[in-house]
Design an enzyme around this catalytic site. Sequence first.
Site: not given
Length: 216
Positions: A13, A155
């Site tokens: 996205k 992350r």
Amino acid sequence: MKFVFFGAPGAGKGTMAARAAEAFGLPHISTGEIFRGAMREGTPLGLRVKAVIESGGLVSDELTIGLVRERLAKPDAAKGWLLDGFPRTMAQAEALVSFCPEDHVIDLEVSDAKVLERLSGRRMCRGCGRSFHTVFMPPKKPDVCDDCGGELYIRNDDSVDSVRTRLENYRVQTSPLEAYYRKRGTLVPVDGEGSADEVWSVLRGVMERLIAGEKA
């Protein structure tokens, strides 16, 4: 023209919205950008978000909706926008329709296996937040951001176990929005399985046709 970019974690996205913003001259607005902008500007909502984030809490639907509404009222969004990361829940989707309804929802369709492959190789910049990938979009210098020279890191929620948990949460919380947007007639499925360049080639054509259709 108002676009929502929709799909599972790792569907692309952010990457596709960034390319579309450059190609069509529309602001790319992500929830992260909204939060950071409101906190930086010190707006009342921004100060509330800062307090929540600093305490380790989750930003509520009510607060997130308020921030998005505040952001979409800015002059640069008057002619349209590309929303990435919002809405995530039915409450958020219904709120958006009430104050600034979307024209089209780009649904980037990607399998769970592809999501695992993509996210396990993702690297984020500590400085500017740009994302890279060790295979699909590597930085020019290992572990260094092309834009700001910041350090790249993995992350915690990009580990395999974390990604599986995120996908489960997505299926429960966000996936039902697919049926909602299909019923509204704004859902536009796009195959997101290919490389970034391949997906963008298809997506650009889709968006050009949608924009031309609106202008006709």
